[in-house]
Design a protein around this motif. Structure first.
Motif, PDB file in Angstrom:
ATOM      1  N   ILE A  55       0.850  -1.201   0.000  1.00 41.18           N
ATOM      2  CA  ILE A  55       0.000   0.000   0.000  1.00 41.18           C
ATOM      3  C   ILE A  55       0.881   1.244   0.000  1.00 41.18           C
ATOM      4  CG2 ILE A  55      -1.623   1.358   1.390  1.00 41.18           C
ATOM      5  CD1 ILE A  55      -2.841  -1.384   2.294  1.00 41.18           C
ATOM      6  N   ARG A  56       1.897   1.266   0.850  1.00 38.79           N
ATOM      7  CA  ARG A  56       2.799   2.419   0.957  1.00 38.79           C
ATOM      8  C   ARG A  56       3.490   2.709  -0.363  1.00 38.79           C
ATOM      9  NH1 ARG A  56       7.953   3.299   1.113  1.00 38.79           N
ATOM     10  NH2 ARG A  56       8.492   1.101   1.310  1.00 38.79           N
ATOM     11  N   ILE A  57       4.083   1.692  -0.953  1.00 41.72           N
ATOM     12  CA  ILE A  57       4.845   1.863  -2.186  1.00 41.72           C
ATOM     13  C   ILE A  57       3.945   2.312  -3.335  1.00 41.72           C
ATOM     14  CG2 ILE A  57       6.193   0.635  -3.947  1.00 41.72           C
ATOM     15  CD1 ILE A  57       7.194  -1.165  -1.521  1.00 41.72           C
ATOM     16  N   ALA A  58       2.812   1.656  -3.498  1.00 37.52           N
ATOM     17  CA  ALA A  58       1.904   2.002  -4.604  1.00 37.52           C
ATOM     18  C   ALA A  58       1.331   3.408  -4.440  1.00 37.52           C
ATOM     19  CB  ALA A  58       0.785   0.969  -4.705  1.00 37.52           C
ATOM     20  N   GLN A  59       0.925   3.750  -3.226  1.00 36.32           N
ATOM     21  CA  GLN A  59       0.381   5.088  -2.991  1.00 36.32           C
ATOM     22  C   GLN A  59       1.454   6.155  -3.235  1.00 36.32           C
ATOM     23  OE1 GLN A  59      -2.429   6.372   0.386  1.00 36.32           O
ATOM     24  NE2 GLN A  59      -0.388   6.942   1.092  1.00 36.32           N
ATOM     25  N   ALA A  69       6.916  15.206 -13.165  1.00 36.46           N
ATOM     26  CA  ALA A  69       7.073  14.705 -14.534  1.00 36.46           C
ATOM     27  C   ALA A  69       8.298  13.809 -14.685  1.00 36.46           C
ATOM     28  CB  ALA A  69       7.160  15.873 -15.511  1.00 36.46           C
ATOM     29  N   ASN A  70       9.272  13.952 -13.802  1.00 32.87           N
ATOM     30  CA  ASN A  70      10.502  13.152 -13.895  1.00 32.87           C
ATOM     31  C   ASN A  70      10.471  11.894 -13.039  1.00 32.87           C
ATOM     32  OD1 ASN A  70      11.762  15.027 -15.662  1.00 32.87           O
ATOM     33  ND2 ASN A  70      12.147  16.350 -13.904  1.00 32.87           N
ATOM     34  N   HIS A  71       9.346  11.636 -12.407  1.00 32.88           N
ATOM     35  CA  HIS A  71       9.247  10.454 -11.546  1.00 32.88           C
ATOM     36  C   HIS A  71       9.349   9.174 -12.365  1.00 32.88           C
ATOM     37  CE1 HIS A  71       7.926   7.661  -8.513  1.00 32.88           C
ATOM     38  NE2 HIS A  71       6.902   7.294  -9.256  1.00 32.88           N
ATOM     39  N   LYS A  72      10.127   8.245 -11.861  1.00 31.58           N
ATOM     40  CA  LYS A  72      10.242   6.912 -12.455  1.00 31.58           C
ATOM     41  C   LYS A  72       9.607   5.910 -11.498  1.00 31.58           C
ATOM     42  CE  LYS A  72      12.796   8.176 -15.967  1.00 31.58           C
ATOM     43  NZ  LYS A  72      12.012   8.975 -16.864  1.00 31.58           N
ATOM     44  N   SER A  73       8.589   5.243 -11.959  1.00 25.90           N
ATOM     45  CA  SER A  73       7.901   4.254 -11.126  1.00 25.90           C
ATOM     46  C   SER A  73       8.792   3.048 -10.871  1.00 25.90           C
ATOM     47  CB  SER A  73       6.621   3.788 -11.820  1.00 25.90           C
ATOM     48  OG  SER A  73       5.681   4.822 -11.851  1.00 25.90           O
ATOM     49  N   PRO A  74       8.591   2.407  -9.718  1.00 26.12           N
ATOM     50  CA  PRO A  74       9.310   1.156  -9.453  1.00 26.12           C
ATOM     51  C   PRO A  74       8.960   0.100 -10.502  1.00 26.12           C
ATOM     52  CG  PRO A  74       8.221   1.974  -7.462  1.00 26.12           C
ATOM     53  CD  PRO A  74       7.723   2.799  -8.610  1.00 26.12           C
ATOM     54  N   LYS A  75       9.825  -0.897 -10.623  1.00 27.09           N
ATOM     55  CA  LYS A  75       9.589  -1.990 -11.569  1.00 27.09           C
ATOM     56  C   LYS A  75       8.440  -2.864 -11.058  1.00 27.09           C
ATOM     57  CE  LYS A  75      11.767  -6.005 -13.617  1.00 27.09           C
ATOM     58  NZ  LYS A  75      12.715  -7.069 -13.349  1.00 27.09           N
ATOM     59  N   TRP A  76       7.464  -3.076 -11.949  1.00 29.56           N
ATOM     60  CA  TRP A  76       6.309  -3.906 -11.605  1.00 29.56           C
ATOM     61  C   TRP A  76       6.610  -5.356 -11.955  1.00 29.56           C
ATOM     62  CZ3 TRP A  76       2.185  -4.113  -8.766  1.00 29.56           C
ATOM     63  CH2 TRP A  76       1.264  -5.138  -8.987  1.00 29.56           C
ATOM     64  N   PRO A  77       6.258  -6.315 -11.131  1.00 36.72           N
ATOM     65  CA  PRO A  77       5.697  -6.194  -9.782  1.00 36.72           C
ATOM     66  C   PRO A  77       6.756  -6.238  -8.687  1.00 36.72           C
ATOM     67  CG  PRO A  77       5.488  -8.467 -10.488  1.00 36.72           C
ATOM     68  CD  PRO A  77       6.164  -7.703 -11.620  1.00 36.72           C
ATOM     69  N   ASP A  78       7.979  -6.578  -9.067  1.00 38.44           N
ATOM     70  CA  ASP A  78       9.021  -6.860  -8.064  1.00 38.44           C
ATOM     71  C   ASP A  78       9.232  -5.761  -7.037  1.00 38.44           C
ATOM     72  OD1 ASP A  78       9.323  -9.162  -9.544  1.00 38.44           O
ATOM     73  OD2 ASP A  78      11.115  -8.483 -10.591  1.00 38.44           O
ATOM     74  N   ASP A  79       9.290  -4.514  -7.480  1.00 41.18           N
ATOM     75  CA  ASP A  79       9.610  -3.429  -6.562  1.00 41.18           C
ATOM     76  C   ASP A  79       8.403  -2.892  -5.796  1.00 41.18           C
ATOM     77  OD1 ASP A  79      12.215  -3.718  -7.405  1.00 41.18           O
ATOM     78  OD2 ASP A  79      12.137  -2.039  -8.809  1.00 41.18           O
TER      79      ASP A  79
END
Length: 157
Positions: A55-59, A69-79
């Motif tokens: 929940i914390r990571i996804a939120q 605009a420069n945010h890079k999402s964590p690798k799905w689903p591992d991260d």
């Protein structure tokens, strides 16, 4: 008299914070014994700690996407899923819960002041409204899993 927009914003903020039809995270975790945080019930793939961290990571990711605009999402689903079944200590647990609360309030502040219907410029059609609904839906889904685990553990009211 409230405008239709104010009514929508107020109702979605209530949904984001939990309550009404969905229990909030704080209420779902109220009274949880520390030793139950990392217990993985038979045939379930995750513990309460892993769900809280997810929940914390996804939120956090949805908040950062909405802001930056420069945010890079964590690798799905591992991260998006921690491997550890339990927090290292009480501080790790409390820090995770505090970040969830703080990030949610930051998102709510953004939601209240932005045009919720305008497409996020660096997105692919997403709006702040969509992100709000996704945060609420995602949290509600996993909070219900926390309650199921607590019932299986025998420590939920």
């Amino acid at each position: 008299m409230s405008t239709e927009h104010e009514i929508i914003v107020d109702e979605i903020v209530k949904l984001l914070r939990g309550g009404s039809a969905h229990i909030g995270l704080k209420a779902a975790l109220d009274g949880l014994p520390a030793d139950a945080r990392g217990e993985k019930p038979d045939k379930l793939p995750y513990s309460i700690w892993q769900l809280v961290e997810h929940i914390r990571i996804a939120q956090w990711d949805m908040l950062q996407f909405s802001l930056n605009a420069n945010h890079k999402s964590p690798k799905w689903p591992d991260d998006y899923w921690v491997k550890e079944t339990a927090p290292a200590d009480d501080k790790a647990w409390e820090d995770s819960l505090k970040q969830i609360e703080n990030d949610l309030e930051r998102f709510i502040d953004l939601f209240k002041k932005e045009d919720i219907y305008k497409k996020i410029p660096h997105g692919s059609g997403q709006t702040i409204l969509r992100e709000a609904l996704q945060i609420a839906d995602h949290a509600a889904y996993h909070i219900s899993e926390i309650i199921v685990i607590r019932r299986l553990q025998g420590n939920y009211k």
